[in-house]
Design a protein around this motif. Structure first.
Motif, PDB file in Angstrom:
ATOM      1  N   GLU A  24     101.748 -66.969  10.283  1.00 49.57           N
ATOM      2  CA  GLU A  24     101.062 -67.293   9.077  1.00 49.57           C
ATOM      3  C   GLU A  24     101.999 -67.251   7.878  1.00 49.57           C
ATOM      4  O   GLU A  24     102.451 -67.943   7.200  1.00 49.57           O
ATOM      5  N   VAL A  46     102.799 -73.024  11.042  1.00 50.88           N
ATOM      6  CA  VAL A  46     101.492 -73.727  10.720  1.00 50.88           C
ATOM      7  C   VAL A  46     100.662 -74.054  11.912  1.00 50.88           C
ATOM      8  O   VAL A  46     101.371 -74.390  12.805  1.00 50.88           O
ATOM      9  N   GLU A  66      98.512 -75.578  14.764  1.00 48.54           N
ATOM     10  CA  GLU A  66      98.575 -76.914  15.195  1.00 48.54           C
ATOM     11  C   GLU A  66      97.264 -77.115  15.865  1.00 48.54           C
ATOM     12  O   GLU A  66      96.543 -78.100  15.875  1.00 48.54           O
ATOM     13  N   LYS A  67      97.000 -76.312  16.938  1.00 46.85           N
ATOM     14  CA  LYS A  67      95.855 -76.484  17.769  1.00 46.85           C
ATOM     15  C   LYS A  67      95.515 -75.044  18.586  1.00 46.85           C
ATOM     16  O   LYS A  67      96.185 -74.403  18.646  1.00 46.85           O
ATOM     17  N   GLU A 124     113.492 -76.271  13.772  1.00 42.91           N
ATOM     18  CA  GLU A 124     112.104 -76.421  14.132  1.00 42.91           C
ATOM     19  C   GLU A 124     111.989 -75.144  15.187  1.00 42.91           C
ATOM     20  O   GLU A 124     112.799 -74.890  16.100  1.00 42.91           O
ATOM     21  N   ARG A 174     103.348 -69.870  20.696  1.00 39.07           N
ATOM     22  CA  ARG A 174     101.829 -69.761  20.917  1.00 39.07           C
ATOM     23  C   ARG A 174     101.338 -68.187  20.599  1.00 39.07           C
ATOM     24  O   ARG A 174     102.312 -67.389  21.186  1.00 39.07           O
ATOM     25  N   LYS A 223     108.825 -75.589  10.691  1.00 44.17           N
ATOM     26  CA  LYS A 223     110.001 -76.528  10.411  1.00 44.17           C
ATOM     27  C   LYS A 223     110.652 -76.344   9.124  1.00 44.17           C
ATOM     28  O   LYS A 223     110.204 -75.648   8.413  1.00 44.17           O
ATOM     29  N   LYS A 274      96.637 -69.923  20.160  1.00 44.33           N
ATOM     30  CA  LYS A 274      96.764 -70.252  18.937  1.00 44.33           C
ATOM     31  C   LYS A 274      98.050 -70.879  19.005  1.00 44.33           C
ATOM     32  O   LYS A 274      99.255 -70.228  19.103  1.00 44.33           O
ATOM     33  N   CYS A 275      98.299 -72.302  18.785  1.00 45.37           N
ATOM     34  CA  CYS A 275      99.899 -72.731  18.807  1.00 45.37           C
ATOM     35  C   CYS A 275     100.247 -73.172  17.370  1.00 45.37           C
ATOM     36  O   CYS A 275      99.623 -73.644  16.430  1.00 45.37           O
ATOM     37  N   TYR A 276     101.371 -72.863  17.259  1.00 41.03           N
ATOM     38  CA  TYR A 276     102.057 -72.715  16.005  1.00 41.03           C
ATOM     39  C   TYR A 276     103.375 -73.640  15.936  1.00 41.03           C
ATOM     40  O   TYR A 276     104.015 -73.468  16.866  1.00 41.03           O
ATOM     41  N   ARG A 277     103.700 -74.142  14.494  1.00 41.42           N
ATOM     42  CA  ARG A 277     104.894 -74.616  14.732  1.00 41.42           C
ATOM     43  C   ARG A 277     105.789 -74.374  13.183  1.00 41.42           C
ATOM     44  O   ARG A 277     104.952 -74.415  12.063  1.00 41.42           O
ATOM     45  N   TYR A 309     108.646 -73.764  17.936  1.00 40.95           N
ATOM     46  CA  TYR A 309     107.064 -73.536  18.226  1.00 40.95           C
ATOM     47  C   TYR A 309     106.870 -72.188  18.840  1.00 40.95           C
ATOM     48  O   TYR A 309     107.844 -71.395  19.488  1.00 40.95           O
TER      49      TYR A 309
END
Length: 150
Positions: free
Chosen positions: A123, A128, A130-131, A106, A110, A148, A143-146, A108
């Protein structure tokens, strides 16, 4: 021509890493190069390492082509910047693949909302959204992404 080698940054390279960071950041069109910006980024490199960054560079036979800053305990990819002369050569993809070896399950990150080229690339690379949130240090909307592992 061999690919740059990704390795841990040395303390004597931190100023050069700051220059790489500035040149790449300026290439987004979101800032202008200045001695003030360079001094701030150089100071921030040292401060962030003290706060837990693991800093890698892409070394092209003695030239630092890119930087990758990871905060491994938080599974956080904090900075990935490729100097303009090395952009478009898949070095960012190589750095991201390396980050996935360090954080295989995983990640994370920004990304500045106005840096559309960067967040669209993340992307495409499987991150993906998230917020959104404001970065308190800079005031930028992030823009926050994760990602997995599938």
């Amino acid at each position: 021509m061999p690919k740059p080698i990704i390795r841990l940054a040395r303390a004597d390279e931190y100023d050069e890493v700051g220059r790489v960071w500035m040149e790449s950041w300026v290439s987004t069109g979101l800032a202008e190069a200045s001695n003030f910006l360079l001094a701030n980024l150089r100071a921030r490199v040292r401060r962030e390492i003290e706060d837990g960054w693991t800093l890698f560079v892409a070394d092209d036979n003695g030239t630092i082509a890119a930087m990758l800053a990871l905060h491994l305990p938080n599974l956080y990819l904090d900075q990935l910047f490729v100097t303009p002369g090395y952009q478009g050569q898949s070095l960012g993809r190589q750095l991201l693949a390396f980050a996935r070896t360090q954080m295989p399950d995983e990640i994370y990150l920004r990304c500045v909302r106005e840096n559309e080229k960067a967040w669209r690339w993340y992307e495409r690379e499987g991150f993906v959204f998230e917020k959104e949130e404001v970065a308190t240090a800079t005031g930028f909307m992030m823009k926050c992404y994760r990602w997995k592992r599938p």
